[in-house]
Write a protein that holds these residues in place. Structure first.
Motif, short mmCIF file in Angstrom:
data_model
loop_
_atom_site.label_atom_id
_atom_site.label_comp_id
_atom_site.label_asym_id
_atom_site.label_seq_id
_atom_site.Cartn_x
_atom_site.Cartn_y
_atom_site.Cartn_z
N GLN A 77 0.75 -1.36 -0.05
CA GLN A 77 -0.23 -0.03 0.09
C GLN A 77 0.86 1.23 -0.06
O GLN A 77 0.54 2.24 -0.76
CB GLN A 77 -0.87 -0.03 1.09
N GLN A 78 2.11 1.17 0.79
CA GLN A 78 2.85 2.44 0.94
C GLN A 78 3.53 2.59 -0.64
O GLN A 78 3.64 3.74 -1.03
CB GLN A 78 4.13 2.16 1.96
N LEU A 80 2.16 1.81 -3.63
CA LEU A 80 1.25 2.19 -4.33
C LEU A 80 0.94 3.97 -4.05
O LEU A 80 0.96 4.51 -5.17
CB LEU A 80 -0.04 1.56 -4.16
N GLU A 81 0.77 4.06 -2.86
CA GLU A 81 0.39 5.25 -2.56
C GLU A 81 1.57 6.47 -3.10
O GLU A 81 1.34 7.19 -3.74
CB GLU A 81 0.11 5.53 -1.08
N SER A 86 -3.79 3.94 -7.79
CA SER A 86 -4.80 3.28 -6.76
C SER A 86 -4.45 1.95 -6.08
O SER A 86 -3.55 1.32 -6.40
CB SER A 86 -5.87 2.69 -8.01
N THR A 87 -4.85 2.01 -4.76
CA THR A 87 -4.43 0.81 -3.88
C THR A 87 -5.56 -0.20 -3.94
O THR A 87 -5.41 -1.00 -3.13
CB THR A 87 -4.60 1.59 -2.11
N THR A 90 -4.35 -4.10 -3.55
CA THR A 90 -3.79 -4.38 -2.25
C THR A 90 -4.98 -5.53 -1.66
O THR A 90 -4.76 -6.58 -1.02
CB THR A 90 -3.66 -3.73 -1.12
#
Length: 458
Positions: A77-78, A80-81, A86-87, A90
């Protein structure tokens, strides 16, 4: 065409992945990309693969794994952000991991499937990012790519038919991103490659597409001629032969596992080791031949954690099958050996210490004593191995005497000497406590002094 592989430190964060994308886009010949799972971002960090293995182990022990699973998801997630993506991916990854953990597969197959999640997810993220910044890229699963492997969990070997299928990747127009570390059996079962798996995948792909160059990006500018943890600011090696690299990586060089590059070597594809953080550096080129310009020795590898099983028997050399029987005992006890130097009446077998834990030692020694009727059998622990490597050694007089003098100056006793028939390397066994002193002395002899002599010659 170039095949490019990025290691765990190169893809550990969004910042690193941006560097990876820049490197790929700097050269239009970098059309095929192989990636590892995210590695450590800092020294106390954990690799994503280690977290996934922990999930599997907790499942085997019927323990709660949600916290570890969340750590895995949090890493992706980190990333992707950080890439402004887009997350949603995950959620699919979480569902996939849960389905693996709650599935009915045997533990070995489950663990392989879990370990593959890191590479597989990272490959998807990189392809998404390349497309997001305006470049045509595609995630290609190893099954689609054609990487067929044997049915050996954690130790899968590539099947020969893979190479013809991989060659078809040359026809792809977009940048192809392939996850490393795993392939599929003929029965469609995911199977992990051995240690160094992503490097192996890169070499397999390079061989399959008949690449002009296999670039392996890591976190060092080049291969060093000696462990920088032992010698400060050692010399860089800018050129190696395949034989030299295999000898060095086997004997403790941490850049590659000793078998990782074999597919590329067999196909005679040059390999260049480069730094993701400093891609402008030339790196280390590995090829079939090189100019022998820096003296007879190209590198000094070292590693500890060995022991020696010493066996002595009068007239051993006349006893047909003695060595085979000795090694058979070790095989039956599940012990693999590293070296087996011998004399007329004695023989030593060098093994990794973890291969012969104390509780197994007594059984093995009893079997050797009883079955081979030896005069003496003993075990010496806390050994270290030092290997000096260089294709120039076989044509240079005095290498052995210089090495012996180096050990003497370091006040380190040589417990064992073993020279391979290829004459590319010489192996020395010493007590662990003298390892650093011996390596520093050898470095002074074969690199510092050689450089000074070369300067004087000019």
């Amino acid at each position: 065409m170039k095949v490019v592989k990025f290691g765990g430190s190169s893809v550990a964060s969004a910042t690193q992945l941006k560097k990876v994308a820049n490197i790929i886009l700097q050269d239009k010949e970098r059309q095929l990309v192989v990636v590892s799972a995210p590695g450590k971002r800092f020294s106390s960090d954990r690799k994503v693969t280690d977290l996934l293995i922990e999930v599997g182990k907790k499942k085997e022990e019927n323990k709660e794994f949600e916290e570890t699973l969340q750590a895995v998801i949090g890493r992706f997630q980190q990333i992707l952000e950080g890439l402004s993506l887009s997350t949603q991916l995950t959620e699919r990854v979480r569902d996939h991991i849960v389905s693996i953990v709650r599935g009915e597969s045997d533990d070995a197959y489950r663990m392989d499937a879990l370990k593959a999640v890191g590479e597989d997810t990272l490959a998807q993220i990189l392809s998404l990012y390349l497309n997001d910044i305006g470049h045509k890229a595609a995630y290609v699963n190893p099954k689609e790519a054609g990487i067929m492997v044997s049915d050996e969990p954690g130790q899968a070997r590539v099947l020969e038919e893979s190479y013809a299928q991989l060659y078809e990747l040359r026809n792809r127009e977009e940048i192809v991103v392939i996850p490393g570390f795993f392939g599929y059996t003929k029965k469609d079962q995911l199977m992990a490659l051995p240690r160094g798996g992503s490097d192996i995948t890169g070499a397999i792909v390079a061989a399959g597409v008949k690449a002009d160059l296999y670039e392996n990006f890591t976190d060092v500018d080049s291969v060093y001629c000696v462990n920088p943890m032992i010698v400060s600011n050692p010399k860089e090696i800018h050129a190696l032969t395949y034989k030299e690299m295999r000898e060095l990586s086997y004997a403790g060089f941490s850049v590659f596992h000793d078998e990782a590059l074999n597919p590329a070597f067999q196909a005679k594809i040059p390999v260049c080791i480069k730094n993701t953080n400093r891609p402008e550096k030339p790196g280390t080129m590995i090829s079939a031949e090189r100019n022998l310009t820096n003296g007879p020795v190209v590198g000094i590898a070292s590693d500890d954690g060995f022991l020696s099983i010493y066996v002595s028997k009068y007239l051993m050399n006349r006893e047909i099958g003695f060595g085979r029987h000795l090694l058979q005992i070790l095989e039956e006890e599940g012990i693999s050996f590293e070296h087996a130097p011998s004399g007329i009446d004695d023989m030593s077998v060098i093994v990794r210490e973890e291969q012969l834990p104390p509780h197994k030692e007594e059984l093995v020694l009893k079997r050797i004593q009883h079955e081979l009727k030896v005069d003496t059998v003993s075990v010496e622990r806390d050994l270290a191995m030092i290997m000096i490597v260089g294709e120039g050694m076989n044509s240079t007089i005095g290498v052995t005497s210089k090495a012996s003098a180096s050990f003497e100056r370091a006040r380190v006793n040589i417990e064992m000497i073993n020279q391979g028939s290829s004459e590319v390397s010489m192996m020395y066994g010493v007590k662990k406590e003298g390892l650093s002193r011996a390596v520093q002395s050898l470095y002074e002899t074969f690199f510092v002094q050689v450089s000074k002599e070369a300067e004087r010659a000019k």
